[in-house]
Write a protein that holds these residues in place. Structure first.
Motif, PDB file in Angstrom:
ATOM      1  N   THR A  12       1.864  -1.180  14.281  1.00  0.00           N
ATOM      2  CA  THR A  12       0.401  -1.261  14.185  1.00  0.00           C
ATOM      3  C   THR A  12      -0.289  -0.821  15.468  1.00  0.00           C
ATOM      4  OG1 THR A  12       0.713  -3.585  14.652  1.00  0.00           O
ATOM      5  CG2 THR A  12       0.213  -2.984  12.391  1.00  0.00           C
TER       6      THR A  12
ATOM      7  N   ASP B 210       2.125 -10.052   4.661  1.00  0.00           N
ATOM      8  CA  ASP B 210       2.646 -10.990   5.663  1.00  0.00           C
ATOM      9  C   ASP B 210       2.087 -10.694   7.048  1.00  0.00           C
ATOM     10  OD1 ASP B 210       4.121 -12.177   3.736  1.00  0.00           O
ATOM     11  OD2 ASP B 210       6.021 -11.190   4.270  1.00  0.00           O
ATOM     12  N   MET B 211       1.403 -11.659   7.624  1.00  0.00           N
ATOM     13  CA  MET B 211       0.854 -11.496   8.962  1.00  0.00           C
ATOM     14  C   MET B 211       1.980 -11.539   9.986  1.00  0.00           C
ATOM     15  SD  MET B 211      -2.351 -11.205   8.900  1.00  0.00           S
ATOM     16  CE  MET B 211      -3.361 -11.101   7.441  1.00  0.00           C
ATOM     17  N   VAL B 212       1.906 -10.651  10.963  1.00  0.00           N
ATOM     18  CA  VAL B 212       2.911 -10.689  12.025  1.00  0.00           C
ATOM     19  C   VAL B 212       2.293 -10.999  13.388  1.00  0.00           C
ATOM     20  CG1 VAL B 212       4.458  -9.145  10.797  1.00  0.00           C
ATOM     21  CG2 VAL B 212       2.852  -8.191  12.441  1.00  0.00           C
ATOM     22  N   PHE B 213       1.002 -10.752  13.530  1.00  0.00           N
ATOM     23  CA  PHE B 213       0.387 -10.989  14.839  1.00  0.00           C
ATOM     24  C   PHE B 213      -1.120 -11.062  14.664  1.00  0.00           C
ATOM     25  CE2 PHE B 213      -1.367  -9.308  18.921  1.00  0.00           C
ATOM     26  CZ  PHE B 213      -0.918 -10.330  19.737  1.00  0.00           C
TER      27      PHE B 213
ATOM     28  N   PRO C 205       1.842 -16.833  12.851  1.00  0.00           N
ATOM     29  CA  PRO C 205       0.764 -16.090  12.189  1.00  0.00           C
ATOM     30  C   PRO C 205       0.799 -16.274  10.676  1.00  0.00           C
ATOM     31  CG  PRO C 205       2.465 -14.588  13.007  1.00  0.00           C
ATOM     32  CD  PRO C 205       2.776 -15.941  13.559  1.00  0.00           C
TER      33      PRO C 205
ATOM     34  N   GLU D 158      -2.778  -8.370  12.156  1.00  0.00           N
ATOM     35  CA  GLU D 158      -1.761  -7.348  11.932  1.00  0.00           C
ATOM     36  C   GLU D 158      -0.702  -7.827  10.958  1.00  0.00           C
ATOM     37  OE1 GLU D 158      -1.861  -5.503  16.463  1.00  0.00           O
ATOM     38  OE2 GLU D 158       0.043  -5.798  15.423  1.00  0.00           O
ATOM     39  N   SER D 159      -0.450  -6.969   9.964  1.00  0.00           N
ATOM     40  CA  SER D 159       0.738  -7.161   9.140  1.00  0.00           C
ATOM     41  C   SER D 159       1.700  -6.047   9.527  1.00  0.00           C
ATOM     42  CB  SER D 159       0.371  -7.097   7.661  1.00  0.00           C
ATOM     43  OG  SER D 159      -0.191  -5.843   7.367  1.00  0.00           O
TER      44      SER D 159
ATOM     45  N   THR E 149       9.071  -7.653   8.458  1.00  0.00           N
ATOM     46  CA  THR E 149       8.180  -8.738   8.881  1.00  0.00           C
ATOM     47  C   THR E 149       8.825  -9.543  10.003  1.00  0.00           C
ATOM     48  OG1 THR E 149       7.299  -8.867   6.664  1.00  0.00           O
ATOM     49  CG2 THR E 149       6.913 -10.759   8.080  1.00  0.00           C
TER      50      THR E 149
ATOM     51  N   ARG F  58       2.846  -5.763  23.133  1.00  0.00           N
ATOM     52  CA  ARG F  58       1.948  -5.202  22.118  1.00  0.00           C
ATOM     53  C   ARG F  58       0.984  -4.172  22.687  1.00  0.00           C
ATOM     54  NH1 ARG F  58       2.749  -7.972  17.229  1.00  0.00           N
ATOM     55  NH2 ARG F  58       4.188  -9.661  17.614  1.00  0.00           N
TER      56      ARG F  58
ATOM     57  N   ALA G 267       8.762  -7.716  13.306  1.00  0.00           N
ATOM     58  CA  ALA G 267       7.456  -7.645  13.970  1.00  0.00           C
ATOM     59  C   ALA G 267       6.965  -9.015  14.438  1.00  0.00           C
ATOM     60  CB  ALA G 267       6.439  -7.009  13.030  1.00  0.00           C
ATOM     61  N   ARG G 268       7.354 -10.072  13.720  1.00  0.00           N
ATOM     62  CA  ARG G 268       6.869 -11.400  14.120  1.00  0.00           C
ATOM     63  C   ARG G 268       7.520 -11.882  15.389  1.00  0.00           C
ATOM     64  NH1 ARG G 268       6.296 -14.750   8.434  1.00  0.00           N
ATOM     65  NH2 ARG G 268       4.222 -13.931   7.972  1.00  0.00           N
TER      66      ARG G 268
END
Lengths: 494, 444, 125
Positions: free
Chosen positions: B308, C34-37, C84, C57-58, A478, B283, A481-482
């Motif tokens: 993703t 968990d949200m990442v974006f 996010p 997006e998670s 997480t 992204r 990616a965040r």
């Protein structure tokens, strides 16, 4: 805190000793004239300086944090992690293969073209299809080649059509490929036997369907037993039958896909034909084609003639898209991978390849028979070259499929493929391949039985903490990616 | 069969455990079995090696023949340490690092690779590699169209024809409208004047296919003024050791072929696609990305990230259908560049440039030969008094790989028939150059 | 406090004076993890009911967020770019996605009220 232990290898950039180099190059001769036109780089690049021993130690230590087929059992479903013979490495390094340039006059590379032609003949014989496009660089690239070729053939008939059908158990590359070729993707549900539902397929077929993309054996490890009916139904509406060859290892030497009604299929040389996966490439995805599709194959291709081999690289008509489906990559395909694959094929022979697919299927069925009472198999056997379990045996234990995978790491194994295919809950897809011994499988079976028993006994805490004996414990994905940190930056730079 | 560890008694015991009489019975659902296939039986290493070595011997190879071929693939000396390291089984026989706890080796070298690529191109971020330079170029164009929401793409006549062709193949299906400028050996094409308000991106190559080095800063500005992106392709990474990198000129995406630092020419494959861009487009990047994080004990580590974007999650909505990168080629590249370091990289580039300048001066003295570009890094076009293909074939017959005729790529352009593309690297000796010059003097 | 309306795809919309604030439900954020974006729409874009308006997006999933009603985007929650995680922590409050001007208020009749939505997610199990 000093964290420099055997577990921690600094980044190259953190080992910088400015001025050092691991290569001794001669002092360049003085430049008689500068032909850079004022475009000489200003300022340093920022690369670190290291000596050869520094570099050797760095990569040796990094390698020790990795797990390969050479390390141990690697039952990663759908990836065919079989032994990689070293003869291929030696052959690919012969100067006659390694030190040739793609744009040498073709008369000076007749041996290279002969090798490509020989590989093509093997692939055509093994699949029963009359043509092969060698240039795709990997499986997904081969899918693209196949669907593009199908589209080109349909366009020639006047209508590219609109839809491509893809079973819901398919690899994610299938829908991505179809979308990339401009098609709407429609999912075909499976039946309760883990196969494509023929009735659902027929309900979705129509004159606007360009192709069905099917994997067989499918990603549940099962043979699509109605494949002849599927092929007939697809052809009845004038559509093409594309087979995803990811699982060709189950069929090689025993089943010719042409006899199943297939019009096109890519072959992952890095799976079925044992070329190294290399940490994620390079692979190669040659795509076999039916007679009807062959004229639409992408460039380039090798032609065998009375005066030797020629390489067709373009036609005069249209310079950039010489043939209807165009050029897929630079140069002439993954030649170094071709050398390795052919070395493997010739080593195995037709008899060995047939034995290999038999042993691969036997190994998977042995795992299914030995583990079905301890884990839970959503579909009855026999399976093909891989075996699928779901997580129903973990219900109520607090242990997840991911926990099982991480616990396997502590037992010395690379985990199986997890959470794929999406059609069963908590999927665990195990592909042993034919290059594992009964002894290895027996030890693996014993480990899996122990892990399943521990989970059922309520030992979820130890699973949650796994792995404990790996170079790293569970990583915070997480956080990665965040706030993506995708490169090293000098701490002094701003 | 040396790769198969099951014995006959193993097979019998396993069949009994499964409860079937034979391996064939496991294939009972297969409706059509193959007839006996017309393939040879298995063979030992010696026999296979003999057959393949015979094929290899039918190629004129650059280990013995002086080689002046370029066009996106270059002969380089690769330090012995590189090949020793990449053959470690832990690297060679691993797959995509799906399980990061036991893949930190692959993940760390890819993170280092991403950093190196960003540094040499002058960009902010890079991905973990793509199939090759041509596919990376096509992916860059697709990405530029996604970002700008536009379809119009301008391809310079100085862009490698294979990069143009692969981009054209890809663009056809996402509706990209290509404005393909004709091949430009003189280096006079006007790109800025052709930019429109609906241009998604302009793609150039530097150094160009015919050799020219150009400052594309003004082109970058012109692109940005209308909201278009500038994509710059680099076909030899070593050029970046000496030449102002595309990032410093204002490029938005840099793509390239990494082979020049990633091992042997190998008939052009496998290659190594380089892909770098600005942080704000992260992204939208196609392909795999490695990112830094920590494990549950707070120790630094690396994972595949921003997954993703990828096909296994987005399926038909993915940024690209590709799934693998060129892991082992990226490893080869990163070790080679680690060995060179700051000083070695700059010096190698300088040696290549000096070799090319030396060769150009000598070729210019051959009767009827004219060096076309006035600026170049290590390759350039020359015009000959006769067909370049005839000359290249004639040189090969004398055991010299002397250049690539432009007509091989552009057979429909008669004005390119006498154009030969010539490259020099650190592997070319003064004796090599003597041989080429003397052969040309003899032939022309 | 104005009323919340829900879609079967777990978006919510809260309508006030012809303006609808849109987000995803507590159930949805729990399913995604968990949200990442959050990929938000541009201001000024027009959506018909059911159009893809945003992507949440998670780490291991990307989920389309559909416009629960037709309208024009008037504001977006730019704070989600940096945090996010607010979608996880406060899905009906600070975790809102965007605000739109409703062009077809009758779209609301096809949505569920809180009671109906609660029954719906109980059915999903």
């Amino acid at each position: 805190m000093d964290t420099t232990t055997l577990q921690d290898e600094p980044l190259l950039f953190e080992k910088d000793r400015p001025g050092l180099s691991g290569v001794d190059l001669p002092e360049p001769s003085p430049l008689l004239e500068d032909r850079l036109g004022g475009l000489r780089r200003r300022g340093p690049v920022g690369l670190p300086g290291l000596s050869e021993p520094d570099v050797i130690r760095h990569y040796t230590r990094l390698s020790q944090k990795n797990y390969g087929i050479d390390t141990g059992f690697y039952p990663l479903g759908s990836c065919t992690m079989k032994h990689n013979p070293r003869l291929g490495e030696a052959m690919a390094r012969l100067p006659g293969f390694a030190e040739i340039h793609p744009f040498q006059p073709v008369g000076s590379v007749q041996g290279a073209l002969e090798l490509m032609n020989t590989l093509a003949e093997w692939l055509k014989t093994l699949t029963g299809l009359p043509a092969v496009a060698l240039s795709p660089a990997a499986g997904a690239h081969g899918e693209w080649c196949g669907i593009m070729t199908i589209r080109a053939a349909l366009e020639k008939q006047g209508d590219p059509r609109r839809r491509v059908l893809v079973p819901d158990s398919a690899h994610g590359t299938n829908p991505a490929t179809a979308a990339r070729c401009g098609y709407a993707v429609e999912s075909v549900p499976g039946n309760d036997q883990g196969r494509v539902s023929l009735a659902s397929l027929k309900a979705r077929l129509g004159g606007d369907v360009a192709a069905l993309m099917l994997t067989n054996p499918n990603t549940c490890g099962l043979f699509e037993d109605e494949i002849l009916e599927i092929a007939a139904a697809v052809h009845a509406v004038g559509a093409y039958f594309y087979l995803d060859g990811a699982n060709f290892n189950a069929l090689v030497g025993r089943v010719r896909v042409a006899d199943l009604g297939v019009d096109a299929m890519h072959i992952n040389l890095h799976k079925t034909f044992a070329t190294p996966h290399g940490g994620g490439g390079p692979g190669a995805g040659p795509t076999v084609l039916s007679q009807a599709l062959a004229p639409f194959a992408p460039l380039p291709f090798v032609v065998s003639g009375a005066k030797g081999f020629t390489l067709v690289e373009s036609t005069h008509r249209s310079p950039d898209e010489s043939v209807p489906s165009g050029r897929l990559k630079g140069f002439h395909g993954q030649f170094g991978v071709f050398v390795r694959a052919l070395a493997y094929m010739m080593s195995m022979g037709g008899d060995g390849l047939r034995q290999a697919s038999g042993d691969a299927v036997l190994n998977a069925n042995y795992l299914l028979a030995s583990l079905k009472d301890d884990l839970s198999a959503p579909f009855a056997g026999p399976c093909m070259h891989e075996v699928l379990f779901d997580d129903s045996f973990l219900k109520g234990t607090g242990v997840t499929t991911l926990d099982m995978a991480k616990a396997m790491i502590d037992e010395g194994y690379h985990p199986m493929t997890v959470y794929f295919p999406l059609v069963v809950h908590g999927a665990m897809l195990i592909e042993p391949t034919e290059t594992e011994s009964k002894d290895t499988l027996d030890r693996f079976i014993a480990t899996m039985k122990t892990l399943a028993a521990r989970a059922k006994a309520g030992d979820s805490e130890s699973f949650r903490l796994a792995p404990r004996h790996a170079p790293r414990r569970r990583l915070d994905e997480t956080r990665a990616a965040r706030t993506p940190v995708l490169r090293w930056k000098s701490p002094v730079a701003t | 069969m040396r790769f198969l560890p099951l014995t006959e008694s193993d097979r019998a015991a396993m069949l009994a455990a499964v409860g079937v009489p034979s391996v064939e019975s496991l294939f009972a659902e297969v409706p059509v079995n193959a007839p006996p296939l017309a393939l040879p039986d298995h063979q030992g290493e010696l026999e296979v090696s003999r057959a393949l070595t015979a094929m290899a011997a039918r190629n004129l190879n650059a280990a013995t023949a002086p080689c002046f071929l370029g066009c996106g693939v270059y002969r380089r000396h690769t330090p012995a340490a590189v090949d020793a390291m990449i053959q470690r089984g832990e690297f060679l026989t691993a797959y995509t690092p799906y399980q990061p706890e036991i893949s930190q080796g692959t993940l760390q070298y890819l993170f280092e690779f991403q950093t190196q690529v960003a540094l040499i191109t002058g960009m902010e971020v890079a991905n973990a590699s793509m199939y090759d330079g041509a596919t990376a170029c096509a992916e860059a164009v697709a990405m530029a169209c996604r970002i700008t929401g536009r379809k119009r793409v301008m391809l310079s006549g100085n862009l490698h024809p294979h990069y143009r062709a692969v981009t054209a193949t890809t663009a056809r299906y996402f509706g990209g409208e290509l404005d393909k400028l004709p091949p430009d050996p003189i280096g006079i094409e006007d790109l800025i004047g052709r930019i429109h308000g609906d241009t998604a991106c302009v793609v150039v190559q530097n150094p160009g296919f015919f050799g020219h080095l150009k400052d594309y800063s003004a082109l970058a500005t012109a692109c940005h003024e209308v909201g278009a992106l500038l994509v710059v392709a680099v076909t030899d990474p070593v050029s970046l050791g000496l030449v102002v990198p595309p990032g410093d000129m204002g490029a938005d995406i840099v793509v390239g072929e990494g082979q020049g630092l990633a091992g042997p020419m190998s008939f052009g494959g496998p290659g190594l696609g380089l892909f770098a861009t600005r942080e704000r487009f992260v992204r939208q990047i196609p392909g795999r990305l490695v990112g830094e994080t920590v494990d549950v004990d707070g120790r630094r580590g690396w994972v595949l990230t921003l997954a993703t974007r990828e096909q296994h999650i987005r399926r038909e909505k993915a940024t690209s259908n590709i799934c693998t990168n060129s892991g082992l080629m990226a490893l080869t590249f990163t070790i080679h560049l680690a060995l060179l370091g700051e000083t070695g990289f700059a010096r190698l580039a300088q040696i290549n440039h000096v070799a090319a300048v030396t060769l150009a001066r000598r070729l210019a003295q051959v009767r009827g030969v004219r060096v076309v570009p006035s600026t170049y890094f290590n390759e350039f076009a020359v015009t000959l008094p006769k067909s370049a293909k005839v000359v290249a074939d004639g040189l090969a017959a004398r055991g010299i790989l002397g250049g690539v005729p432009a007509s091989r790529f552009y057979p429909q352009f008669p004005e390119l028939e006498d154009v030969l593309l010539v490259a020099a690297t650190e592997t070319n000796t003064a004796v090599d150059m003597d041989m080429l010059v003397h052969a040309l003097e003899d032939m022309l | 406090m104005s009323e919340l309306w829900f879609t079967k795809d777990h978006e919510w919309v809260r309508v006030d004076n012809g303006e609808g604030t849109v987000g995803v439900s507590d159930y949805a954020q729990k399913q995604l993890g968990d949200m990442v974006f959050i990929d938000l729409p541009a201001i000024g874009v027009t959506f018909a009911q059911g159009d893809t308006a945003a992507v949440a997006e998670s780490v291991k999933a990307a989920s389309e967020v559909y416009a629960p009603v037709s309208g024009v985007v008037e504001a977006i929650n730019a704070d989600l770019n940096n945090t996010p995680s607010m979608v996880n922590e406060d899905p009906y409050g600070q975790g809102w996605f965007f605000r739109m001007h409703l062009t077809s208020p009758s779209d609301l009749t096809s949505l569920m009220d809180e009671t109906a939505y609660e029954a719906y997610i109980n059915e999903l199990g």
